[in-house]
Design an enzyme around this catalytic site. Sequence first.
Site, PDB file in Angstrom:
ATOM      1  N   LYS A 145      39.531 -14.137  10.116  1.00 38.63           N
ATOM      2  CA  LYS A 145      37.869 -14.564  11.666  1.00 38.63           C
ATOM      3  C   LYS A 145      36.950 -13.622  10.688  1.00 38.63           C
ATOM      4  O   LYS A 145      37.390 -12.294  10.482  1.00 38.63           O
ATOM      5  CB  LYS A 145      39.018 -13.206  12.675  1.00 38.63           C
ATOM      6  CG  LYS A 145      37.638 -12.847  13.482  1.00 38.63           C
ATOM      7  CD  LYS A 145      38.118 -11.646  14.394  1.00 38.63           C
ATOM      8  CE  LYS A 145      37.203 -11.070  15.344  1.00 38.63           C
ATOM      9  NZ  LYS A 145      37.158 -10.710  16.377  1.00 38.63           N
ATOM     10  N   ASP A 183      30.200  -8.536  15.444  1.00 40.21           N
ATOM     11  CA  ASP A 183      30.590  -8.319  16.998  1.00 40.21           C
ATOM     12  C   ASP A 183      29.954  -7.112  17.471  1.00 40.21           C
ATOM     13  O   ASP A 183      29.898  -6.000  17.980  1.00 40.21           O
ATOM     14  CB  ASP A 183      31.774  -8.104  17.154  1.00 40.21           C
ATOM     15  CG  ASP A 183      33.053  -8.180  18.324  1.00 40.21           C
ATOM     16  OD1 ASP A 183      31.624  -8.951  19.191  1.00 40.21           O
ATOM     17  OD2 ASP A 183      33.957  -8.334  18.751  1.00 40.21           O
ATOM     18  N   ASP A 191      32.704 -11.282  24.653  1.00 41.17           N
ATOM     19  CA  ASP A 191      33.114 -10.094  23.756  1.00 41.17           C
ATOM     20  C   ASP A 191      34.454 -10.562  23.035  1.00 41.17           C
ATOM     21  O   ASP A 191      35.109  -9.931  22.199  1.00 41.17           O
ATOM     22  CB  ASP A 191      33.523  -8.519  24.486  1.00 41.17           C
ATOM     23  CG  ASP A 191      33.266  -7.188  22.388  1.00 41.17           C
ATOM     24  OD1 ASP A 191      33.278  -7.976  21.739  1.00 41.17           O
ATOM     25  OD2 ASP A 191      33.317  -6.379  23.237  1.00 41.17           O
ATOM     26  N   ASP A 249      33.881  -6.620  11.774  1.00 43.43           N
ATOM     27  CA  ASP A 249      34.658  -7.103  12.062  1.00 43.43           C
ATOM     28  C   ASP A 249      34.843  -8.891  11.295  1.00 43.43           C
ATOM     29  O   ASP A 249      35.733  -9.871  11.874  1.00 43.43           O
ATOM     30  CB  ASP A 249      34.235  -7.562  13.529  1.00 43.43           C
ATOM     31  CG  ASP A 249      35.165  -8.141  14.615  1.00 43.43           C
ATOM     32  OD1 ASP A 249      35.894  -7.906  14.621  1.00 43.43           O
ATOM     33  OD2 ASP A 249      34.359  -8.683  15.663  1.00 43.43           O
ATOM     34  N   GLU A 305      35.152 -12.843  21.431  1.00 45.90           N
ATOM     35  CA  GLU A 305      34.848 -14.014  20.515  1.00 45.90           C
ATOM     36  C   GLU A 305      36.035 -14.901  19.456  1.00 45.90           C
ATOM     37  O   GLU A 305      36.187 -15.891  18.970  1.00 45.90           O
ATOM     38  CB  GLU A 305      33.881 -14.441  19.632  1.00 45.90           C
ATOM     39  CG  GLU A 305      33.922 -13.085  19.156  1.00 45.90           C
ATOM     40  CD  GLU A 305      34.124 -11.163  18.611  1.00 45.90           C
ATOM     41  OE1 GLU A 305      34.788 -10.984  19.512  1.00 45.90           O
ATOM     42  OE2 GLU A 305      35.067 -10.796  18.053  1.00 45.90           O
ATOM     43  N   ARG A 315      39.239 -14.500  19.233  1.00 46.49           N
ATOM     44  CA  ARG A 315      40.230 -16.159  19.771  1.00 46.49           C
ATOM     45  C   ARG A 315      39.834 -17.576  20.143  1.00 46.49           C
ATOM     46  O   ARG A 315      39.743 -18.520  19.951  1.00 46.49           O
ATOM     47  CB  ARG A 315      40.822 -15.450  20.796  1.00 46.49           C
ATOM     48  CG  ARG A 315      39.667 -15.242  22.570  1.00 46.49           C
ATOM     49  CD  ARG A 315      40.594 -14.839  23.355  1.00 46.49           C
ATOM     50  NE  ARG A 315      40.731 -13.103  22.997  1.00 46.49           N
ATOM     51  CZ  ARG A 315      41.380 -12.736  23.895  1.00 46.49           C
ATOM     52  NH1 ARG A 315      42.050 -12.719  25.016  1.00 46.49           N
ATOM     53  NH2 ARG A 315      41.059 -11.377  23.940  1.00 46.49           N
ATOM     54  N   LYS A 334      28.465  -4.325  23.751  1.00 50.52           N
ATOM     55  CA  LYS A 334      29.793  -3.343  23.288  1.00 50.52           C
ATOM     56  C   LYS A 334      29.250  -1.880  23.581  1.00 50.52           C
ATOM     57  O   LYS A 334      27.660  -1.449  23.761  1.00 50.52           O
ATOM     58  CB  LYS A 334      30.292  -3.496  21.971  1.00 50.52           C
ATOM     59  CG  LYS A 334      31.598  -4.341  21.673  1.00 50.52           C
ATOM     60  CD  LYS A 334      31.902  -4.040  20.222  1.00 50.52           C
ATOM     61  CE  LYS A 334      32.760  -5.425  20.226  1.00 50.52           C
ATOM     62  NZ  LYS A 334      34.072  -5.239  20.945  1.00 50.52           N
TER      63      LYS A 334
HETATM   64  N1  BES Z   1      36.530  -7.409  17.470  1.00 51.95           N
HETATM   65  C1  BES Z   1      37.047  -7.412  18.600  1.00 51.95           C
HETATM   66  C2  BES Z   1      38.295  -6.007  18.527  1.00 51.95           C
HETATM   67  C3  BES Z   1      38.308  -4.528  17.562  1.00 51.95           C
HETATM   68  C4  BES Z   1      38.290  -4.352  18.411  1.00 51.95           C
HETATM   69  C5  BES Z   1      38.770  -4.592  16.736  1.00 51.95           C
HETATM   70  C6  BES Z   1      38.123  -2.458  17.522  1.00 51.95           C
HETATM   71  C7  BES Z   1      38.135  -3.175  16.014  1.00 51.95           C
HETATM   72  C8  BES Z   1      38.558  -2.540  16.724  1.00 51.95           C
HETATM   73  C9  BES Z   1      36.902  -8.241  19.718  1.00 51.95           C
HETATM   74  O1  BES Z   1      36.499  -8.983  19.390  1.00 51.95           O
HETATM   75  C10 BES Z   1      37.237  -7.052  20.493  1.00 51.95           C
HETATM   76  O2  BES Z   1      35.706  -6.946  21.131  1.00 51.95           O
HETATM   77  N2  BES Z   1      37.703  -7.770  21.305  1.00 51.95           N
HETATM   78  C11 BES Z   1      38.016  -7.149  22.649  1.00 51.95           C
HETATM   79  C12 BES Z   1      38.966  -8.237  23.820  1.00 51.95           C
HETATM   80  C13 BES Z   1      38.289  -8.399  25.323  1.00 51.95           C
HETATM   81  C14 BES Z   1      37.337  -8.320  25.951  1.00 51.95           C
HETATM   82  C15 BES Z   1      39.643  -8.496  25.845  1.00 51.95           C
HETATM   83  C16 BES Z   1      38.367  -5.705  23.237  1.00 51.95           C
HETATM   84  O3  BES Z   1      39.693  -5.883  22.385  1.00 51.95           O
HETATM   85  O4  BES Z   1      38.301  -5.126  24.012  1.00 51.95           O
HETATM   86 ZN    ZN Z   2      35.741  -9.075  17.162  1.00 50.30          ZN
HETATM   87 MN    MN Z   3      34.643  -8.897  20.559  1.00 47.82          MN
END
Ligand code: BES
Ligand code: ZN
Ligand code: MN
Length: 497
Positions: A265, A270, A347, A288, A349, A351, A277
Amino acid sequence: MTQIKINKSDVFELKTDALVLGVFEKTEKFTGLVQQLDEVFQNKISSLYSENEIRGKLGEVTIIHNFVGFSAERLVIAGLGKIEEFDSDVVRKVSASVLNRLNGINLKQVSFSPIGSDLLGIFNSAKSIVEGAVLGLYRFEKYKSKPAGVSIKSVDLMGFASVNEDQVQDAVNQGKIIAEAVNLSRDLSNEPSNKMTPSVLSEIATDIANKEDFEIEVFDEKDISNFGMGALIGVASGSVEKPKFIVLKYFGKDKKSSPLCFIGKGITFDSGGISLKPAQNMGDMKGDMAGGASVIAAIQAIAKLKLKINLVVIVPATENMPGGSAQKPGDVVTAMNGTNIEIDNTDAEGRLVLADAISYARTIGVSKIVDVATLTGAIRVALGTNYAGIFGNNDELTKNIIESGKIVGEKIWELPVDHDYDHQYKSQVADFKNTGGRDAGSITGAQFIGEFAGEIPWAHLDIAAISRTNSDKFYNRKGATGFAVRTMIQFARLFEI
Ligand code: BES
Ligand code: ZN
Ligand code: MN
């Protein structure tokens, strides 16, 4: 840069700031060099031990001065912990702890005697000391006007060369290549996102490929559109930084043999996009792209080690930003393989970009796919910050990755993939939506990605909770950890001819 070399001096004539010896916790009797020196120094070491001034606990560092008839300035007794818990990762930890402690008192030269070589073998001991040293002395200070730097200029391996110097030198070289790759991954992830844009990341990847003499293709926005990568384009649409689709190809054996594929990734920042966020710690989202950094670093090391494997590394690189042209919740995008995806939350993104990367990998014909991604916050709820999560559609593949992690000291735990979760990411309007609700967030994220792998053996490493750390501990420093570099290199070795 700290120099690492093999030193063939006699222990009593060794000129050094510090000679490091290891002792286990709760041992009745010393062996080897420790025993020999203890006798010469009239039981000085064993009496410190029996008076509990030295306990041998992992990470404990005791500095002793002024031995008559001994040319090393200091003797450093390093705790190795319990003998039953000893492995090569303990050696890395000890090496890093000792060097950081001695760096704290501004020493310049440190000599290690073999640590745990009876249990691990001399080469493994040497390799692990080197890895611990290179990882432990890592600093990211390029934006400090007055960097603290590292005082230690040279790390010597003393008493290693009696067996086969070439093999010890080879172990040293391997340890350096591997740890320097981890540090490359850390550098890329620690770099602020205004400096580490998708374009910059692709330029660095190009430099590495040119230097190590393997192939690279960098596809730009136009190519990405032409490929039909609507999911990646959707994520990139909110940013003024142009996306890059980076493909690295290393051939270490017959080109006809279908390559392994590592996908990372590559979200260089992000923000969450329109599903923005919260402000707190958002800066960490410069990391990220840690999965992408780790697979780029892994292919660098694999090329330097000249492993006899074929490998394709793919990094879909973009920012996830909430610009005026950003994609919006409710939008539908079409991935390269024709799958329609409803954007439920911008968010989620990672996947999306991985869906297109996997679809692309399938068009070029690869044998197995492993993706490495900072995918979900939920993985931290499930496993905390000690283990990465792994998911997959092929038991042998996931087991091999977990085993590879064990060998190199990276902990990985498998979570389930099960059709009973499928309904969570079914969409009313499209084939899938990009979220799966609150329950089992890491699993639904993984399964969404798995939908694009189809029948190809595939595994997914969720490193969101382990790719960065908040404290200096053993060989990790606050910031990026470079997790998965060592596992992926070790895993690749399984496919050598
Ligand atoms: N990059 C984040 C995941 C992340 C969170 C990485 C904390 C490192 C530390 C990812 O893109 C994300 O935002 N995931 C969301 C998914 C949700 C919206 C289904 C999440 O984990 O909240
Ligand atoms: Zn992310
Ligand atoms: Mn995200």
